[in-house]
Design a protein around this motif. Structure first.
Motif, PDB file in Angstrom:
ATOM      1  N   ALA A  66     -40.539 -81.689 -20.284  1.00 13.96           N
ATOM      2  CA  ALA A  66     -40.474 -81.068 -21.605  1.00 13.96           C
ATOM      3  C   ALA A  66     -41.717 -81.451 -22.390  1.00 13.96           C
ATOM      4  CB  ALA A  66     -39.221 -81.525 -22.341  1.00 13.96           C
ATOM      5  N   ALA A  67     -42.284 -80.473 -23.045  1.00 19.75           N
ATOM      6  CA  ALA A  67     -43.505 -80.739 -23.804  1.00 19.75           C
ATOM      7  C   ALA A  67     -43.180 -81.402 -25.126  1.00 19.75           C
ATOM      8  CB  ALA A  67     -44.263 -79.436 -24.051  1.00 19.75           C
ATOM      9  N   GLY A  68     -44.069 -82.241 -25.560  1.00 22.29           N
ATOM     10  CA  GLY A  68     -43.957 -82.807 -26.898  1.00 22.29           C
ATOM     11  C   GLY A  68     -43.030 -83.998 -27.014  1.00 22.29           C
ATOM     12  N   ALA A  69     -42.648 -84.583 -25.909  1.00 27.68           N
ATOM     13  CA  ALA A  69     -41.766 -85.757 -25.969  1.00 27.68           C
ATOM     14  C   ALA A  69     -42.062 -86.653 -24.775  1.00 27.68           C
ATOM     15  CB  ALA A  69     -40.301 -85.321 -25.946  1.00 27.68           C
ATOM     16  N   TRP A  70     -41.852 -87.929 -24.957  1.00 32.71           N
ATOM     17  CA  TRP A  70     -42.008 -88.858 -23.837  1.00 32.71           C
ATOM     18  C   TRP A  70     -40.953 -88.554 -22.785  1.00 32.71           C
ATOM     19  CZ3 TRP A  70     -45.989 -91.955 -22.922  1.00 32.71           C
ATOM     20  CH2 TRP A  70     -46.815 -92.314 -23.989  1.00 32.71           C
ATOM     21  N   PRO A 130     -57.584 -78.067 -23.863  1.00 33.46           N
ATOM     22  CA  PRO A 130     -57.087 -78.916 -24.957  1.00 33.46           C
ATOM     23  C   PRO A 130     -57.675 -80.322 -24.930  1.00 33.46           C
ATOM     24  CG  PRO A 130     -55.288 -77.708 -23.947  1.00 33.46           C
ATOM     25  CD  PRO A 130     -56.504 -77.476 -23.082  1.00 33.46           C
ATOM     26  N   GLY A 131     -57.939 -80.841 -23.740  1.00 34.82           N
ATOM     27  CA  GLY A 131     -58.545 -82.179 -23.655  1.00 34.82           C
ATOM     28  C   GLY A 131     -57.608 -83.170 -22.997  1.00 34.82           C
ATOM     29  N   TRP A 132     -58.125 -83.862 -21.986  1.00 30.38           N
ATOM     30  CA  TRP A 132     -57.315 -84.780 -21.177  1.00 30.38           C
ATOM     31  C   TRP A 132     -56.758 -85.934 -21.985  1.00 30.38           C
ATOM     32  CZ3 TRP A 132     -59.009 -89.852 -20.743  1.00 30.38           C
ATOM     33  CH2 TRP A 132     -60.314 -90.084 -21.193  1.00 30.38           C
ATOM     34  N   TRP A 133     -57.458 -86.315 -23.052  1.00 31.22           N
ATOM     35  CA  TRP A 133     -57.037 -87.469 -23.838  1.00 31.22           C
ATOM     36  C   TRP A 133     -55.737 -87.211 -24.599  1.00 31.22           C
ATOM     37  CZ3 TRP A 133     -61.470 -84.623 -24.446  1.00 31.22           C
ATOM     38  CH2 TRP A 133     -61.473 -83.707 -25.491  1.00 31.22           C
ATOM     39  N   ARG A 134     -55.301 -85.979 -24.625  1.00 27.59           N
ATOM     40  CA  ARG A 134     -54.062 -85.665 -25.343  1.00 27.59           C
ATOM     41  C   ARG A 134     -52.830 -85.900 -24.473  1.00 27.59           C
ATOM     42  NH1 ARG A 134     -54.921 -79.971 -28.055  1.00 27.59           N
ATOM     43  NH2 ARG A 134     -52.952 -80.524 -29.035  1.00 27.59           N
ATOM     44  N   VAL A 135     -53.042 -86.071 -23.180  1.00 22.52           N
ATOM     45  CA  VAL A 135     -51.920 -86.419 -22.295  1.00 22.52           C
ATOM     46  C   VAL A 135     -51.793 -87.936 -22.302  1.00 22.52           C
ATOM     47  CG1 VAL A 135     -51.045 -86.335 -19.941  1.00 22.52           C
ATOM     48  CG2 VAL A 135     -52.313 -84.391 -20.870  1.00 22.52           C
ATOM     49  N   LEU A 136     -50.657 -88.420 -22.746  1.00 21.50           N
ATOM     50  CA  LEU A 136     -50.451 -89.859 -22.876  1.00 21.50           C
ATOM     51  C   LEU A 136     -49.580 -90.360 -21.730  1.00 21.50           C
ATOM     52  CD1 LEU A 136     -49.696 -90.066 -26.715  1.00 21.50           C
ATOM     53  CD2 LEU A 136     -51.904 -90.085 -25.539  1.00 21.50           C
ATOM     54  N   LEU A 137     -50.054 -91.411 -21.099  1.00 19.34           N
ATOM     55  CA  LEU A 137     -49.306 -92.016 -19.999  1.00 19.34           C
ATOM     56  C   LEU A 137     -49.107 -93.476 -20.330  1.00 19.34           C
ATOM     57  CD1 LEU A 137     -48.243 -91.390 -17.092  1.00 19.34           C
ATOM     58  CD2 LEU A 137     -50.432 -92.255 -16.250  1.00 19.34           C
ATOM     59  N   LEU A 145     -46.315 -88.232 -22.028  1.00 21.83           N
ATOM     60  CA  LEU A 145     -46.139 -87.291 -23.133  1.00 21.83           C
ATOM     61  C   LEU A 145     -47.204 -86.208 -22.991  1.00 21.83           C
ATOM     62  CD1 LEU A 145     -45.486 -88.063 -26.874  1.00 21.83           C
ATOM     63  CD2 LEU A 145     -47.024 -86.237 -26.186  1.00 21.83           C
ATOM     64  N   VAL A 146     -46.735 -85.002 -22.720  1.00 22.64           N
ATOM     65  CA  VAL A 146     -47.635 -83.849 -22.657  1.00 22.64           C
ATOM     66  C   VAL A 146     -47.427 -83.048 -23.934  1.00 22.64           C
ATOM     67  CG1 VAL A 146     -48.261 -81.765 -21.395  1.00 22.64           C
ATOM     68  CG2 VAL A 146     -47.461 -83.785 -20.147  1.00 22.64           C
ATOM     69  N   PRO A 147     -48.442 -82.925 -24.772  1.00 25.05           N
ATOM     70  CA  PRO A 147     -48.245 -82.205 -26.032  1.00 25.05           C
ATOM     71  C   PRO A 147     -47.840 -80.757 -25.800  1.00 25.05           C
ATOM     72  CG  PRO A 147     -50.297 -83.433 -26.079  1.00 25.05           C
ATOM     73  CD  PRO A 147     -49.797 -83.464 -24.665  1.00 25.05           C
ATOM     74  N   ARG A 148     -47.191 -80.197 -26.783  1.00 27.45           N
ATOM     75  CA  ARG A 148     -46.842 -78.777 -26.706  1.00 27.45           C
ATOM     76  C   ARG A 148     -48.113 -77.950 -26.572  1.00 27.45           C
ATOM     77  NH1 ARG A 148     -43.549 -80.699 -30.912  1.00 27.45           N
ATOM     78  NH2 ARG A 148     -41.328 -80.776 -30.345  1.00 27.45           N
ATOM     79  N   GLY A 149     -48.035 -76.941 -25.746  1.00 22.59           N
ATOM     80  CA  GLY A 149     -49.178 -76.055 -25.579  1.00 22.59           C
ATOM     81  C   GLY A 149     -50.174 -76.503 -24.525  1.00 22.59           C
ATOM     82  N   VAL A 150     -49.942 -77.667 -23.925  1.00 26.98           N
ATOM     83  CA  VAL A 150     -50.855 -78.165 -22.894  1.00 26.98           C
ATOM     84  C   VAL A 150     -50.212 -77.949 -21.519  1.00 26.98           C
ATOM     85  CG1 VAL A 150     -52.018 -80.180 -21.923  1.00 26.98           C
ATOM     86  CG2 VAL A 150     -51.928 -79.860 -24.405  1.00 26.98           C
TER      87      VAL A 150
END
Lengths: 339, 119
Positions: A66-70, A130-137, A145-150
């Motif tokens: 699910a996007a936008g949540a851990w 969007p940029g790899w730095w927006r994916v948080l591991l 956490l994959v932001p919405r829209g990524v």
């Protein structure tokens, strides 16, 4: 084959090949009796990878995030994401896993075998990734956490990682030398055959051409990226699968094919993909990182970097064109190209 | 030949702005190595030398987790971050490329075991 100083004759490696994860999977072992076991291990590893990382399977783990949540992730998906983010960092974002939307927009939204080879509809440009730095591991690689829209695409690195993992697994289990190739991304482990593993190079991993060079490796990995394979047409224009995250478009043609050797297949693949995107800056970039490479431009001219061996057609008819970086990069113009 | 010179210096102003943001973000990631993490109670707070960047990232992560965030429309500042669950946002396997232990050798013309090419 006989090792120097040995009177024992070793059997040639034996191998098998099969279709998997949208490409050709191949395994070779130095102990013929272990081939079936090696093949089963490779199939199992690829099945795990596909279930975890394929964006073409609705039931894959990554498709279900699910996007936008851990979200918790399996160790395999966590490792694959970590490797993808590391590749992005090592390449200053050139190999970016957030190009998924760009690939989908270009038409690569299903297994490549099912992608229409010629579509009249133009692809709407998506702009930069969007940029790899927006994916948080998380630090342990257990939650993401994959932001919405990524849309995350792991294709650039997951295949190479699978080759590394499978080669190590098979070598440990079968106690012999092993080579795993996934669509031409090669990883080796264990004791190599006498003289090393011989790898033929070309634009296409499935077919050879007269004069194709052959190199030997004894450890690590070798990977080739090419803009001549996995291509299709949109609105009369040929597009390919190596997307520049800075533009969201296929990389501009500069190098036709780049082959890189590294300490493992993952790093080799990361560097060969980055080299396609770097264009004319690639040879020096590779030399600075001590990654031997062979680069063929769209006109068929060959550039060798960082200690890549010369031989065969790579020197036949060659003329010295330029040398820089202490001689680590040379460009050899082969008369009439390679083939 | 720099194929991307046009992208860097030309194009629409909005595109130029996105380019600058993209590369600024990458530069920030490179200094992430000086980031320090401090755990306090149930929450994990990111304390980076570039603290203002860490703070903005943490807010963005919290917005996402709380469902109050919207789709991010542009690159976010980075340098670390946290969420209420105490998860540290970071990358793994940092380091440099691993060069080969031994460079490839010339394989001659005696055939090959396998091929490496486009796929």
């Amino acid at each position: 084959m006989t090792r120097p100083g040995s009177t024992m004759t070793e059997p040639d490696p034996v191998g098998m090949a099969f279709d998997a994860i949208g490409t050709t999977a191949e395994v070779l072992v130095t102990e013929p009796a272990r081939l079936d076991e090696a093949g089963a291990l490779l199939r199992g590893e690829l099945d795990l990878l596909d279930r975890a990382c394929s964006r073409f399977r609705a039931d894959s783990e990554i498709s279900g995030l699910a996007a936008g949540a851990w979200q918790p992730v399996s160790p395999l998906l966590g490792e694959t994401l970590a490797v993808a983010l590391r590749a992005a960092e090592l390449t200053d974002g050139l190999v970016d896993p957030t190009i998924g939307t760009a690939l989908v927009t270009l038409g690569y939204d299903r297994d490549f075998a099912a992608v229409p080879r010629d579509s009249a509809a133009p692809a709407a440009p998506t702009g930069p990734a969007p940029g790899w730095w927006r994916v948080l591991l998380d630090r342990q690689g257990r939650q993401v956490l994959v932001p919405r829209g990524v849309v995350v695409d792991l294709g650039a690195t997951a295949k190479a990682l699978a080759a590394d993992r499978a080669a190590a697994l098979i070598a440990a289990s079968c106690h012999c030398g092993v080579l795993v190739s996934l669509g031409g991304d090669v990883a080796v482990a264990g004791d190599p055959p006498a003289g090393g593993w011989r790898v033929g190079l070309g634009d296409d991993h499935t077919s050879s051409a007269p004069g194709d060079p052959v190199v030997t490796i004894v450890s690590g990995g070798l990977a080739t990226s090419s803009i001549t394979r996995r291509t299709w047409r949109r609105a009369g224009r040929t597009v390919h699968h190596i997307v520049d995250p800075r533009t969201g478009l296929p990389a501009e043609p500069f190098w036709r094919t780049v082959t890189v050797a590294a300490g493992n297949c993952t790093d080799a693949n990361t560097a060969s993909t980055a080299a396609i995107l770097l264009g004319g800056d690639a040879p020096q970039w590779l030399a600075q990182r001590r990654l031997p490479a062979r680069l063929v431009d769209v006109a068929g001219r060959i550039t060798l970097a960082a200690g890549w061996p010369t031989g065969g057609n790579d020197v036949a008819g060659a003329r010295w064109d330029r040398s820089r970086n202490g001689g680590a990069v040379v460009t050899r113009h082969v008369a009439g190209g390679e083939r | 030949m720099d194929r991307f010179a046009g992208n860097r210096t030309g194009g629409h102003p909005t595109q130029q702005s996105r380019w600058r943001a993209y590369h600024r973000e990458n530069a920030l990631r490179r200094v992430r190595g000086v980031t320090t993490w401090v755990t306090a109670g149930a929450a994990t707070l990111a304390v980076a030398l570039g603290g203002v960047f860490a703070a903005s990232r943490a807010l963005a992560a919290n917005d996402q987790q709380n469902g109050t965030g919207t789709q991010q429309s542009g690159p976010q500042q980075s340098g670390g971050g946290s969420d209420d669950g105490g998860q540290n946002s970071t990358q793994q396997n940092q380091g440099n490329f691993q060069p080969p232990a031994q460079n490839p050798g010339f394989g001659g013309r005696s055939g090959s075991h396998t091929r490496s090419g486009g796929s």
